[in-house]
Every structure is written in C-alpha cells, then in structure tokens.
Scaffold this motif. Structure first.
Motif, PDB file in Angstrom:
ATOM      1  N   ASN A  23       0.826  -1.221   0.000  1.00  0.00           N
ATOM      2  CA  ASN A  23       0.000   0.000   0.000  1.00  0.00           C
ATOM      3  C   ASN A  23       0.853   1.261   0.000  1.00  0.00           C
ATOM      4  O   ASN A  23       0.613   2.212   0.745  1.00  0.00           O
ATOM      5  CB  ASN A  23      -0.970   0.001   1.188  1.00  0.00           C
ATOM      6  N   GLU A  56      -3.144   8.416  -1.636  1.00  0.00           N
ATOM      7  CA  GLU A  56      -4.225   7.484  -1.950  1.00  0.00           C
ATOM      8  C   GLU A  56      -5.390   8.137  -2.671  1.00  0.00           C
ATOM      9  O   GLU A  56      -6.172   7.464  -3.346  1.00  0.00           O
ATOM     10  CB  GLU A  56      -4.725   6.762  -0.690  1.00  0.00           C
ATOM     11  N   SER A  82      -3.792  -2.386  -6.579  1.00  0.00           N
ATOM     12  CA  SER A  82      -3.630  -3.497  -5.650  1.00  0.00           C
ATOM     13  C   SER A  82      -2.731  -4.560  -6.260  1.00  0.00           C
ATOM     14  O   SER A  82      -2.577  -4.650  -7.476  1.00  0.00           O
ATOM     15  CB  SER A  82      -4.997  -4.107  -5.304  1.00  0.00           C
TER      16      SER A  82
END
Length: 124
Positions: free
Chosen positions: A77, A85, A97
C-alpha cells in the motif's frame, strides 16, 4: 552506452499512446488490467533501449524486476503510505492493488520482448 535508437523510441511512443487509449477508454476485466500490464513492460523496455545501448537479456531482466518491484509496492500500500491514496495519477501509475496475475502479465510481456529480439536479430 548512451545512444539514441529511433526504432525503439517509435515503438515506445506507439505503446504509450496505446496504453493511454486503454487507460481512458477500456474499462473491462481483461484488457485494461492484464494486456495493459503486458504492454507496459514492453513499453519500458523499448524506452530504455531508446537511450541505452545495453544487452537485451540484462535490460529485459532489469525491466521485469522493476515491474515486480512496483507490484511489491502495491502489496505494501505504498501510495497510501506516502499519502497519495486520493491521487488518481499516483494510483494509475503504481496500480491499485497487488495481483499475482499481474506478475504473470509482466513475465509474458518480457517473454515477448525476448522472442521479438531474437527473431529480429536473426533477420538482420
């Protein structure tokens, strides 16, 4: 070591345009995620070879490891870790992802590079 190869550069530009078309207009579950990943390693390889006179295999392996590294960052992440983000550009660049199938797509892309390089070398 540094050089300019017009042929690789033209292929890189064409692939970049194709990647942009895929990113903007294709919203499916096969072409955008997997064909896009397959093509992006070819694009990166051709871009590198546009400016570097390096051997095929080490360059291809370096590009593959780079793609794997980006995929690893996705699993960690990274975009969220660096506070981006909410950035569509960051998420599009780094991906959203981790997926094992992305690793397969990168590997197939580099396999295509190696095959094309071998075939075109024999024709010269």
């Amino acid at each position: 070591m540094f050089t300019f190869n017009k042929n690789y550069f033209v292929v890189a530009i064409v692939l970049l345009l194709l990647e942009i078309v895929i990113a903007v207009f294709v919203h499916d579950r096969i072409v955008r995620p997997y064909a896009g990943d397959l093509l992006v390693v070819i694009l990166i390889y051709c871009f590198c070879k546009s400016f570097l006179n390096t051997p095929v295999l080490p360059t291809a392996i370096a590009v593959l490891f780079f793609a794997f590294f980006i995929e690893l960052l996705q699993s960690l992440n990274f975009v969220k870790f660096i506070g981006l983000e909410d950035s569509k550009l960051a998420n599009t660049t780094f991906g959203y992802s981790f997926e094992w199938l992305d690793m397969v797509a990168y590997t197939l892309g580099i396999a295509i590079v190696l095959i094309v390089e071998r075939v075109t070398k024999h024709k010269q």
